[in-house]
Design an enzyme around this catalytic site. Sequence first.
Site, PDB file in Angstrom:
ATOM      1  N   LEU A 162      10.546 -20.416  -4.576  1.00  0.00           N
ATOM      2  CA  LEU A 162       9.617 -19.500  -3.894  1.00  0.00           C
ATOM      3  C   LEU A 162       8.245 -19.613  -4.548  1.00  0.00           C
ATOM      4  O   LEU A 162       8.134 -19.502  -5.774  1.00  0.00           O
ATOM      5  CB  LEU A 162      10.114 -18.049  -4.023  1.00  0.00           C
ATOM      6  CG  LEU A 162       9.169 -16.965  -3.515  1.00  0.00           C
ATOM      7  CD1 LEU A 162       9.162 -16.906  -1.990  1.00  0.00           C
ATOM      8  CD2 LEU A 162       9.556 -15.579  -4.059  1.00  0.00           C
ATOM      9  N   TRP A 198     -11.773  -2.113  -8.129  1.00  0.00           N
ATOM     10  CA  TRP A 198     -12.473  -1.815  -9.389  1.00  0.00           C
ATOM     11  C   TRP A 198     -13.218  -0.491  -9.289  1.00  0.00           C
ATOM     12  O   TRP A 198     -13.533   0.122 -10.309  1.00  0.00           O
ATOM     13  CB  TRP A 198     -13.486  -2.917  -9.734  1.00  0.00           C
ATOM     14  CG  TRP A 198     -12.863  -4.229 -10.091  1.00  0.00           C
ATOM     15  CD1 TRP A 198     -12.870  -5.356  -9.321  1.00  0.00           C
ATOM     16  CD2 TRP A 198     -12.160  -4.575 -11.285  1.00  0.00           C
ATOM     17  NE1 TRP A 198     -12.203  -6.383  -9.960  1.00  0.00           N
ATOM     18  CE2 TRP A 198     -11.765  -5.925 -11.177  1.00  0.00           C
ATOM     19  CE3 TRP A 198     -11.816  -3.875 -12.457  1.00  0.00           C
ATOM     20  CZ2 TRP A 198     -11.048  -6.592 -12.168  1.00  0.00           C
ATOM     21  CZ3 TRP A 198     -11.104  -4.546 -13.451  1.00  0.00           C
ATOM     22  CH2 TRP A 198     -10.726  -5.879 -13.301  1.00  0.00           C
ATOM     23  N   ASP A 222       0.829  -1.207   0.000  1.00  0.00           N
ATOM     24  CA  ASP A 222       0.000   0.000   0.000  1.00  0.00           C
ATOM     25  C   ASP A 222       0.867   1.263   0.000  1.00  0.00           C
ATOM     26  O   ASP A 222       1.993   1.253   0.498  1.00  0.00           O
ATOM     27  CB  ASP A 222      -0.909  -0.019   1.238  1.00  0.00           C
ATOM     28  CG  ASP A 222      -2.090   0.932   1.104  1.00  0.00           C
ATOM     29  OD1 ASP A 222      -2.331   1.440  -0.016  1.00  0.00           O
ATOM     30  OD2 ASP A 222      -2.764   1.170   2.116  1.00  0.00           O
ATOM     31  N   ASN A 275       1.321   3.435  -2.887  1.00  0.00           N
ATOM     32  CA  ASN A 275       1.889   3.887  -4.177  1.00  0.00           C
ATOM     33  C   ASN A 275       1.433   5.299  -4.518  1.00  0.00           C
ATOM     34  O   ASN A 275       2.223   6.126  -5.001  1.00  0.00           O
ATOM     35  CB  ASN A 275       1.435   2.972  -5.323  1.00  0.00           C
ATOM     36  CG  ASN A 275       1.994   1.574  -5.216  1.00  0.00           C
ATOM     37  OD1 ASN A 275       2.874   1.318  -4.404  1.00  0.00           O
ATOM     38  ND2 ASN A 275       1.484   0.671  -6.024  1.00  0.00           N
ATOM     39  N   SER A 277      -7.544  -5.517  -5.274  1.00  0.00           N
ATOM     40  CA  SER A 277      -8.654  -6.073  -4.494  1.00  0.00           C
ATOM     41  C   SER A 277      -9.951  -6.013  -5.292  1.00  0.00           C
ATOM     42  O   SER A 277     -10.069  -5.257  -6.274  1.00  0.00           O
ATOM     43  CB  SER A 277      -8.810  -5.302  -3.181  1.00  0.00           C
ATOM     44  OG  SER A 277      -9.395  -4.031  -3.424  1.00  0.00           O
ATOM     45  N   THR A 278     -10.930  -6.776  -4.850  1.00  0.00           N
ATOM     46  CA  THR A 278     -12.260  -6.731  -5.490  1.00  0.00           C
ATOM     47  C   THR A 278     -12.835  -5.317  -5.385  1.00  0.00           C
ATOM     48  O   THR A 278     -13.623  -4.910  -6.234  1.00  0.00           O
ATOM     49  CB  THR A 278     -13.219  -7.755  -4.827  1.00  0.00           C
ATOM     50  OG1 THR A 278     -13.095  -7.651  -3.400  1.00  0.00           O
ATOM     51  CG2 THR A 278     -12.903  -9.175  -5.230  1.00  0.00           C
ATOM     52  N   ARG A 330       1.947  -4.606   6.336  1.00  0.00           N
ATOM     53  CA  ARG A 330       1.198  -3.591   5.587  1.00  0.00           C
ATOM     54  C   ARG A 330       2.036  -2.321   5.554  1.00  0.00           C
ATOM     55  O   ARG A 330       2.389  -1.765   6.597  1.00  0.00           O
ATOM     56  CB  ARG A 330      -0.172  -3.295   6.187  1.00  0.00           C
ATOM     57  CG  ARG A 330      -0.908  -2.277   5.287  1.00  0.00           C
ATOM     58  CD  ARG A 330      -2.377  -2.178   5.531  1.00  0.00           C
ATOM     59  NE  ARG A 330      -2.995  -1.329   4.507  1.00  0.00           N
ATOM     60  CZ  ARG A 330      -4.251  -1.379   4.131  1.00  0.00           C
ATOM     61  NH1 ARG A 330      -5.057  -2.269   4.669  1.00  0.00           N
ATOM     62  NH2 ARG A 330      -4.719  -0.569   3.201  1.00  0.00           N
ATOM     63  N   ARG A 375     -12.115   2.298  -8.300  1.00  0.00           N
ATOM     64  CA  ARG A 375     -11.253   3.473  -8.542  1.00  0.00           C
ATOM     65  C   ARG A 375     -11.564   4.066  -9.921  1.00  0.00           C
ATOM     66  O   ARG A 375     -12.175   3.400 -10.765  1.00  0.00           O
ATOM     67  CB  ARG A 375      -9.783   3.055  -8.457  1.00  0.00           C
ATOM     68  CG  ARG A 375      -9.417   2.629  -7.039  1.00  0.00           C
ATOM     69  CD  ARG A 375      -7.931   2.441  -6.899  1.00  0.00           C
ATOM     70  NE  ARG A 375      -7.609   2.101  -5.515  1.00  0.00           N
ATOM     71  CZ  ARG A 375      -6.425   2.186  -4.978  1.00  0.00           C
ATOM     72  NH1 ARG A 375      -5.405   2.593  -5.687  1.00  0.00           N
ATOM     73  NH2 ARG A 375      -6.226   1.853  -3.718  1.00  0.00           N
ATOM     74  N   HIS A 399       2.443   3.543  -9.066  1.00  0.00           N
ATOM     75  CA  HIS A 399       2.188   2.127  -9.350  1.00  0.00           C
ATOM     76  C   HIS A 399       3.361   1.507 -10.115  1.00  0.00           C
ATOM     77  O   HIS A 399       3.714   0.347  -9.886  1.00  0.00           O
ATOM     78  CB  HIS A 399       0.877   1.962 -10.137  1.00  0.00           C
ATOM     79  CG  HIS A 399      -0.334   2.356  -9.346  1.00  0.00           C
ATOM     80  ND1 HIS A 399      -0.512   1.991  -8.036  1.00  0.00           N
ATOM     81  CD2 HIS A 399      -1.430   3.096  -9.676  1.00  0.00           C
ATOM     82  CE1 HIS A 399      -1.666   2.488  -7.589  1.00  0.00           C
ATOM     83  NE2 HIS A 399      -2.234   3.169  -8.570  1.00  0.00           N
TER      84      HIS A 399
HETATM   85  C1  IPE Z   1      -5.444  -2.678  -0.208  1.00  0.00           C
HETATM   86  O1  IPE Z   1      -5.096  -1.351  -0.377  1.00  0.00           O
HETATM   87  C2  IPE Z   1      -5.458  -3.381  -1.538  1.00  0.00           C
HETATM   88  C3  IPE Z   1      -4.145  -3.555  -2.166  1.00  0.00           C
HETATM   89  C4  IPE Z   1      -3.002  -3.214  -1.654  1.00  0.00           C
HETATM   90  C5  IPE Z   1      -4.174  -4.183  -3.462  1.00  0.00           C
HETATM   91  P1  IPE Z   1      -6.209  -0.216  -0.561  1.00  0.00           P
HETATM   92  O2  IPE Z   1      -5.477   1.058  -0.697  1.00  0.00           O
HETATM   93  O3  IPE Z   1      -7.133  -0.582  -1.649  1.00  0.00           O
HETATM   94  O4  IPE Z   1      -7.001  -0.315   0.816  1.00  0.00           O
HETATM   95  P2  IPE Z   1      -7.831   0.788   1.601  1.00  0.00           P
HETATM   96  O5  IPE Z   1      -8.785   1.392   0.605  1.00  0.00           O
HETATM   97  O6  IPE Z   1      -6.860   1.787   2.117  1.00  0.00           O
HETATM   98  O7  IPE Z   1      -8.493   0.041   2.707  1.00  0.00           O
HETATM   99  C1  IPE Z   2      -1.515   0.320  -3.432  1.00  0.00           C
HETATM  100  O1  IPE Z   2      -1.296   1.682  -3.432  1.00  0.00           O
HETATM  101  C2  IPE Z   2      -1.785  -0.233  -4.809  1.00  0.00           C
HETATM  102  C3  IPE Z   2      -3.156  -0.716  -5.021  1.00  0.00           C
HETATM  103  C4  IPE Z   2      -4.125  -0.688  -4.144  1.00  0.00           C
HETATM  104  C5  IPE Z   2      -3.463  -1.267  -6.323  1.00  0.00           C
HETATM  105  P1  IPE Z   2      -2.489   2.725  -3.415  1.00  0.00           P
HETATM  106  O2  IPE Z   2      -2.879   3.039  -4.813  1.00  0.00           O
HETATM  107  O3  IPE Z   2      -3.603   2.228  -2.554  1.00  0.00           O
HETATM  108  O4  IPE Z   2      -1.785   3.974  -2.752  1.00  0.00           O
HETATM  109  P2  IPE Z   2      -2.414   4.989  -1.714  1.00  0.00           P
HETATM  110  O5  IPE Z   2      -2.975   4.184  -0.584  1.00  0.00           O
HETATM  111  O6  IPE Z   2      -3.484   5.735  -2.457  1.00  0.00           O
HETATM  112  O7  IPE Z   2      -1.276   5.860  -1.291  1.00  0.00           O
HETATM  113 MG    MG Z   3      -4.054   2.456  -0.595  1.00  0.00          MG
END
Ligand code: IPE
Ligand code: IPE
Ligand code: MG
Length: 246
Positions: free
Chosen positions: A137, A75, A26, A28, A71-72, A190, A77, A43
């Site tokens: 791995l 989508w 998380d 990015n 994650s499910t 995390r 976003r 990303h």
């Molecule tokens: C969790 O991160 C999903 C992934 C890392 C793929 P999110 O950024 O989607 O989670 P929330 O929205 O902060 O809970």
């Molecule tokens: C995790 O980074 C990647 C995915 C969930 C796909 P984020 O895109 O959730 O980054 P933040 O949480 O907005 O910083």
């Molecule tokens: Mg995030």
Amino acid sequence: MMARPKQQSLDLSAYTIPTHVAIIMDGNGRWAKRRGLPRQAGHRAGAENLRRIISACVEFDIKILTIYAFSTENWGRPESEVRGLMKIFARVLDQEIYDLDAQGVCLHHLGDLTGVDPTLQEKVRRAIELTKNNNKLILNVAFNYGGRAEILHAVREMLADGITPGELTEEIFSSYLFTAGLPDPDIVVRTSGELRISNFLIWQAAYAEYYPTQAYWPDFDREELYKAIVAFNQRERRFGLVPDEE
Ligand code: IPE
Ligand code: IPE
Ligand code: MG
């Protein structure tokens, strides 16, 4: 010839290496924002980092790495971000898979491929087939994955197989999850300082040690992984029992 920057030597010989490490990658977006860059740049940096962390897992002799890639709920976003992420997944599968294969990585997918672009589905299937005999791995990629969706999927399959209430055990239930046959994660990392589970491995991580870290995912490097392993060694896993000395 330019000398390769020497990697810091990180000695893990005194530590127990967790067999199964799971990571919620998380931060990015925030990593990019901090640099005044678009989210997609975050990303891309995250995908780059994944390559480094996979190599570090091989180096540290971690046997299973599970990563939360999409994650499910993701989508929901903006369409342009979802499209950008799918592009990165396709590129990683095209460009990195031979190197992963050479490192002995065996790719598994956790989640549901239906509804995913057919070309991307095909790339995933081919990558799984290519790497299926590797055993250095196991890399589980949770993609279009949600813990609740996984549990519903398992229940539907069990009903379809006619499993009766009397027969059902935790072992049978586990064998219907996407992680069938694999041990549960020992540690769930995390990144980016968030303190929630966001629908990740909600059954399997029942007794995992949680390790939140402030680092954004693109900055979570080999040394950060080392620190996570050291912290894991300082935990006392009790599994509901009393400490040995009492
Ligand atoms: C969790 O991160 C999903 C992934 C890392 C793929 P999110 O950024 O989607 O989670 P929330 O929205 O902060 O809970
Ligand atoms: C995790 O980074 C990647 C995915 C969930 C796909 P984020 O895109 O959730 O980054 P933040 O949480 O907005 O910083
Ligand atoms: Mg995030």
